[in-house]
Design a protein around this motif. Structure first.
Motif, PDB file in Angstrom:
ATOM      1  N   LEU A   3       0.856  -1.177   0.000  1.00  0.00           N
ATOM      2  CA  LEU A   3       0.000   0.000   0.000  1.00  0.00           C
ATOM      3  C   LEU A   3       0.890   1.225   0.000  1.00  0.00           C
ATOM      4  O   LEU A   3       1.788   1.339   0.843  1.00  0.00           O
ATOM      5  N   VAL A   4       0.653   2.133  -0.917  1.00  0.00           N
ATOM      6  CA  VAL A   4       1.485   3.333  -1.059  1.00  0.00           C
ATOM      7  C   VAL A   4       0.651   4.546  -0.692  1.00  0.00           C
ATOM      8  O   VAL A   4      -0.376   4.817  -1.321  1.00  0.00           O
ATOM      9  N   ARG A  18      -5.212  16.187   2.057  1.00  0.00           N
ATOM     10  CA  ARG A  18      -5.873  15.019   1.480  1.00  0.00           C
ATOM     11  C   ARG A  18      -4.852  13.898   1.355  1.00  0.00           C
ATOM     12  O   ARG A  18      -3.867  14.037   0.619  1.00  0.00           O
ATOM     13  N   LEU A  19      -5.098  12.823   2.066  1.00  0.00           N
ATOM     14  CA  LEU A  19      -4.234  11.654   1.993  1.00  0.00           C
ATOM     15  C   LEU A  19      -4.779  10.682   0.957  1.00  0.00           C
ATOM     16  O   LEU A  19      -5.995  10.565   0.790  1.00  0.00           O
ATOM     17  N   SER A  20      -3.882   9.979   0.292  1.00  0.00           N
ATOM     18  CA  SER A  20      -4.305   8.944  -0.640  1.00  0.00           C
ATOM     19  C   SER A  20      -3.527   7.663  -0.361  1.00  0.00           C
ATOM     20  O   SER A  20      -2.431   7.687   0.190  1.00  0.00           O
ATOM     21  N   CYS A  21      -4.130   6.561  -0.743  1.00  0.00           N
ATOM     22  CA  CYS A  21      -3.521   5.243  -0.546  1.00  0.00           C
ATOM     23  C   CYS A  21      -3.958   4.344  -1.689  1.00  0.00           C
ATOM     24  O   CYS A  21      -5.162   4.225  -1.953  1.00  0.00           O
ATOM     25  N   VAL A  22      -3.006   3.702  -2.335  1.00  0.00           N
ATOM     26  CA  VAL A  22      -3.314   2.828  -3.461  1.00  0.00           C
ATOM     27  C   VAL A  22      -2.549   1.519  -3.314  1.00  0.00           C
ATOM     28  O   VAL A  22      -1.415   1.503  -2.845  1.00  0.00           O
ATOM     29  N   ALA A  23      -3.185   0.434  -3.705  1.00  0.00           N
ATOM     30  CA  ALA A  23      -2.522  -0.864  -3.713  1.00  0.00           C
ATOM     31  C   ALA A  23      -1.582  -0.936  -4.913  1.00  0.00           C
ATOM     32  O   ALA A  23      -1.919  -0.487  -6.008  1.00  0.00           O
ATOM     33  N   SER A  29      -8.599 -10.206  -3.905  1.00  0.00           N
ATOM     34  CA  SER A  29      -8.750 -10.456  -2.470  1.00  0.00           C
ATOM     35  C   SER A  29      -8.307  -9.272  -1.616  1.00  0.00           C
ATOM     36  O   SER A  29      -8.531  -9.270  -0.407  1.00  0.00           O
ATOM     37  N   ILE A  30      -7.675  -8.271  -2.223  1.00  0.00           N
ATOM     38  CA  ILE A  30      -7.178  -7.125  -1.459  1.00  0.00           C
ATOM     39  C   ILE A  30      -8.164  -5.974  -1.586  1.00  0.00           C
ATOM     40  O   ILE A  30      -8.470  -5.523  -2.687  1.00  0.00           O
ATOM     41  N   ALA A  96      -5.520  -2.566   4.475  1.00  0.00           N
ATOM     42  CA  ALA A  96      -6.429  -3.374   3.667  1.00  0.00           C
ATOM     43  C   ALA A  96      -6.774  -4.631   4.453  1.00  0.00           C
ATOM     44  O   ALA A  96      -6.162  -4.924   5.489  1.00  0.00           O
ATOM     45  N   ASN A  97      -7.738  -5.353   3.977  1.00  0.00           N
ATOM     46  CA  ASN A  97      -8.060  -6.610   4.625  1.00  0.00           C
ATOM     47  C   ASN A  97      -6.867  -7.548   4.525  1.00  0.00           C
ATOM     48  O   ASN A  97      -5.984  -7.374   3.693  1.00  0.00           O
ATOM     49  N   GLY A  98      -6.828  -8.524   5.405  1.00  0.00           N
ATOM     50  CA  GLY A  98      -5.728  -9.470   5.392  1.00  0.00           C
ATOM     51  C   GLY A  98      -4.479  -8.973   6.084  1.00  0.00           C
ATOM     52  O   GLY A  98      -3.417  -9.589   5.975  1.00  0.00           O
TER      53      GLY A  98
END
Length: 111
Positions: A3-4, A18-23, A29-30, A96-98
């Motif tokens: 996750l970035v 504003r924060l952002s987060c991307v896989a 499954s994520i 994220a999940n997991g």
């Protein structure tokens, strides 16, 4: 999968970030779903969570000031933070999940 996060920084009280987060890669499954934060000397606490069905959950301290949103196609989430206060100063982590976590981004609210 990583996750970035981005968007942290120094802001004056009353300001916005504003924060952002991307896989880093797409995987069915994520599911990137929320933000925690950890202030110096304190435990990590939930800031905002967004379920697949669209239900949100916010910490009482940020209700009415922070808004979580997502782009399902990009598996990306944002945290819009308005009317920031010095007590919002912390490292913010998306998750994220997991049990997948971002590396954290520092938010400092100070005049």
């Amino acid at each position: 999968v990583q996750l970035v996060e981005s968007g942290g920084g120094l802001v004056q009280p009353g300001g916005s970030l504003r924060l952002s987060c991307v896989a880093s890669e797409s995987h069915f499954s994520i599911y990137v779903r929320g933000w925690y934060r950890q202030a110096p000397g304190k435990q990590r606490e939930l800031v905002a969570d967004l379920t697949r069905s669209g239900n949100t959950n916010y910490a009482d301290s940020v209700k009415g000031r922070f808004t979580i949103s997502r782009d399902n196609g990009k598996n990306m989430i944002w945290l819009q933070m308005n009317n920031l206060k010095p007590e919002d100063t912390a490292v913010y982590y998306c998750y994220a999940n997991g049990g997948v976590w971002g590396q954290g981004t520092l938010v400092t609210v100070s005049s």
